[in-house]
Design a protein around this motif. Structure first.
Motif, PDB file in Angstrom:
ATOM      1  N   ASP A  20       0.824  -1.212   0.000  1.00 42.32           N
ATOM      2  CA  ASP A  20       0.000   0.000   0.000  1.00 42.32           C
ATOM      3  C   ASP A  20       0.857   1.261   0.000  1.00 42.32           C
ATOM      4  N   GLY A  21       1.945   1.239  -0.784  1.00 41.62           N
ATOM      5  CA  GLY A  21       2.809   2.408  -0.932  1.00 41.62           C
ATOM      6  C   GLY A  21       3.798   2.625   0.201  1.00 41.62           C
ATOM      7  N   VAL A  22       3.845   1.711   1.176  1.00 43.10           N
ATOM      8  CA  VAL A  22       4.758   1.860   2.316  1.00 43.10           C
ATOM      9  C   VAL A  22       5.761   0.706   2.288  1.00 43.10           C
ATOM     10  N   LYS A  23       7.067   1.011   2.418  1.00 39.82           N
ATOM     11  CA  LYS A  23       8.093  -0.017   2.449  1.00 39.82           C
ATOM     12  C   LYS A  23       8.242  -0.542   3.867  1.00 39.82           C
ATOM     13  N   VAL A  24       8.149  -1.864   4.011  1.00 35.83           N
ATOM     14  CA  VAL A  24       8.254  -2.509   5.317  1.00 35.83           C
ATOM     15  C   VAL A  24       9.159  -3.736   5.207  1.00 35.83           C
ATOM     16  N   SER A  25       9.808  -4.086   6.328  1.00 38.81           N
ATOM     17  CA  SER A  25      10.572  -5.331   6.391  1.00 38.81           C
ATOM     18  C   SER A  25       9.597  -6.479   6.544  1.00 38.81           C
ATOM     19  N   MET A  26       9.861  -7.571   5.829  1.00 40.13           N
ATOM     20  CA  MET A  26       8.952  -8.709   5.902  1.00 40.13           C
ATOM     21  C   MET A  26       9.733 -10.005   5.948  1.00 40.13           C
ATOM     22  N   ASN A  27       9.285 -10.910   6.813  1.00 42.83           N
ATOM     23  CA  ASN A  27       9.823 -12.258   6.876  1.00 42.83           C
ATOM     24  C   ASN A  27       9.497 -12.948   5.553  1.00 42.83           C
ATOM     25  N   LEU A  28      10.531 -13.372   4.825  1.00 41.57           N
ATOM     26  CA  LEU A  28      10.306 -14.054   3.551  1.00 41.57           C
ATOM     27  C   LEU A  28      10.317 -15.567   3.706  1.00 41.57           C
ATOM     28  N   GLY A  29      10.510 -16.046   4.940  1.00 41.18           N
ATOM     29  CA  GLY A  29      10.404 -17.472   5.194  1.00 41.18           C
ATOM     30  C   GLY A  29      11.567 -18.051   5.971  1.00 41.18           C
ATOM     31  N   ARG A  30      11.381 -19.327   6.330  1.00 40.87           N
ATOM     32  CA  ARG A  30      12.404 -20.112   7.010  1.00 40.87           C
ATOM     33  C   ARG A  30      12.937 -21.151   6.034  1.00 40.87           C
ATOM     34  N   ALA A  31      14.215 -21.493   6.184  1.00 39.76           N
ATOM     35  CA  ALA A  31      14.824 -22.479   5.286  1.00 39.76           C
ATOM     36  C   ALA A  31      13.998 -23.758   5.283  1.00 39.76           C
ATOM     37  N   ALA A  32      13.638 -24.213   4.100  1.00 38.74           N
ATOM     38  CA  ALA A  32      12.776 -25.382   3.960  1.00 38.74           C
ATOM     39  C   ALA A  32      13.562 -26.645   3.633  1.00 38.74           C
ATOM     40  N   SER A  33      14.755 -26.488   3.092  1.00 39.53           N
ATOM     41  CA  SER A  33      15.538 -27.658   2.697  1.00 39.53           C
ATOM     42  C   SER A  33      16.988 -27.238   2.495  1.00 39.53           C
ATOM     43  N   ASP A  34      17.832 -28.218   2.219  1.00 39.36           N
ATOM     44  CA  ASP A  34      19.218 -27.936   1.890  1.00 39.36           C
ATOM     45  C   ASP A  34      19.279 -27.279   0.512  1.00 39.36           C
ATOM     46  N   LEU A  35      20.429 -26.690   0.207  1.00 42.70           N
ATOM     47  CA  LEU A  35      20.640 -26.149  -1.129  1.00 42.70           C
ATOM     48  C   LEU A  35      20.535 -27.279  -2.147  1.00 42.70           C
ATOM     49  N   THR A  36      19.992 -26.954  -3.315  1.00 42.98           N
ATOM     50  CA  THR A  36      19.948 -27.919  -4.407  1.00 42.98           C
ATOM     51  C   THR A  36      20.563 -27.276  -5.633  1.00 42.98           C
ATOM     52  N   ILE A  37      20.883 -28.074  -6.619  1.00 42.12           N
ATOM     53  CA  ILE A  37      21.383 -27.558  -7.893  1.00 42.12           C
ATOM     54  C   ILE A  37      20.411 -27.987  -8.973  1.00 42.12           C
ATOM     55  N   GLU A  38      19.864 -26.999  -9.683  1.00 42.00           N
ATOM     56  CA  GLU A  38      18.912 -27.255 -10.759  1.00 42.00           C
ATOM     57  C   GLU A  38      19.438 -26.611 -12.029  1.00 42.00           C
ATOM     58  N   ASP A  39      19.747 -27.413 -13.017  1.00 40.78           N
ATOM     59  CA  ASP A  39      20.289 -26.926 -14.291  1.00 40.78           C
ATOM     60  C   ASP A  39      21.495 -26.015 -14.079  1.00 40.78           C
ATOM     61  N   GLY A  40      22.376 -26.389 -13.152  1.00 40.51           N
ATOM     62  CA  GLY A  40      23.595 -25.635 -12.902  1.00 40.51           C
ATOM     63  C   GLY A  40      23.416 -24.410 -12.024  1.00 40.51           C
ATOM     64  N   VAL A  41      22.213 -24.191 -11.498  1.00 37.41           N
ATOM     65  CA  VAL A  41      21.932 -23.034 -10.649  1.00 37.41           C
ATOM     66  C   VAL A  41      21.695 -23.513  -9.220  1.00 37.41           C
ATOM     67  N   ILE A  42      22.379 -22.880  -8.257  1.00 41.62           N
ATOM     68  CA  ILE A  42      22.179 -23.225  -6.853  1.00 41.62           C
ATOM     69  C   ILE A  42      20.869 -22.596  -6.407  1.00 41.62           C
ATOM     70  N   VAL A  43      20.005 -23.400  -5.759  1.00 37.20           N
ATOM     71  CA  VAL A  43      18.672 -22.944  -5.362  1.00 37.20           C
ATOM     72  C   VAL A  43      18.480 -23.173  -3.863  1.00 37.20           C
ATOM     73  N   GLU A  44      17.903 -22.166  -3.208  1.00 36.25           N
ATOM     74  CA  GLU A  44      17.559 -22.266  -1.793  1.00 36.25           C
ATOM     75  C   GLU A  44      16.096 -21.866  -1.653  1.00 36.25           C
ATOM     76  N   VAL A  45      15.316 -22.658  -0.901  1.00 30.95           N
ATOM     77  CA  VAL A  45      13.881 -22.398  -0.763  1.00 30.95           C
ATOM     78  C   VAL A  45      13.549 -22.130   0.699  1.00 30.95           C
ATOM     79  N   TYR A  46      12.735 -21.100   0.914  1.00 31.33           N
ATOM     80  CA  TYR A  46      12.248 -20.725   2.237  1.00 31.33           C
ATOM     81  C   TYR A  46      10.722 -20.814   2.206  1.00 31.33           C
TER      82      TYR A  46
END
Length: 126
Positions: A20-46
């Protein structure tokens, strides 16, 4: 995406979002798994971030993709929210995203390509 500063203690990653036009800090998540590699790209999911998706029953997740940038400082290339997937998608360019090269040598020494310093590991064979 900027560490966990400004978010509650459960945040694995925190970001600044505009609501709503205001910048706020937001929790984007907690680590859901170990790092993975997909098509040569390191991926981390929260998962279970602070944003609630349109159906009001699911909390957003965040996918961070680390791509290779050999000569660059680590920096965010793009960040956006995909409503359909209920997911923040962040692309980070970093030397850490580069595939490590396997080095085969017979004398157990290696020379660092940037510094020219040679490291001798032959003592580890004993």
């Amino acid at each position: 995406v900027a560490g966990t500063e400004g978010c509650d203690h459960t945040a694995g990653v925190c970001g600044v979002v505009e609501l709503d036009g205001v910048k706020v800090s937001m929790n984007l998540g907690r680590a859901a798994s170990d790092l993975t590699i997909e098509d040569g790209v390191i991926v981390e999911v929260y998962e279970n971030g602070g944003r609630v998706c349109s159906d009001k029953s699911i909390h957003a997740s965040t996918r961070v993709e680390y791509t290779c940038a050999k000569q660059a400082q680590t920096e965010i290339q793009s960040a956006f929210f995909n409503d359909e997937m209920c997911m923040n998608i962040v692309e980070v360019a970093s030397p850490y995203g580069c595939v490590q090269e396997k080095v085969t040598t017979h004398n157990c020494s290696i020379t660092h390509p940037d510094t020219g310093i040679t490291y001798d590991f032959s003592y580890l064979l004993d």
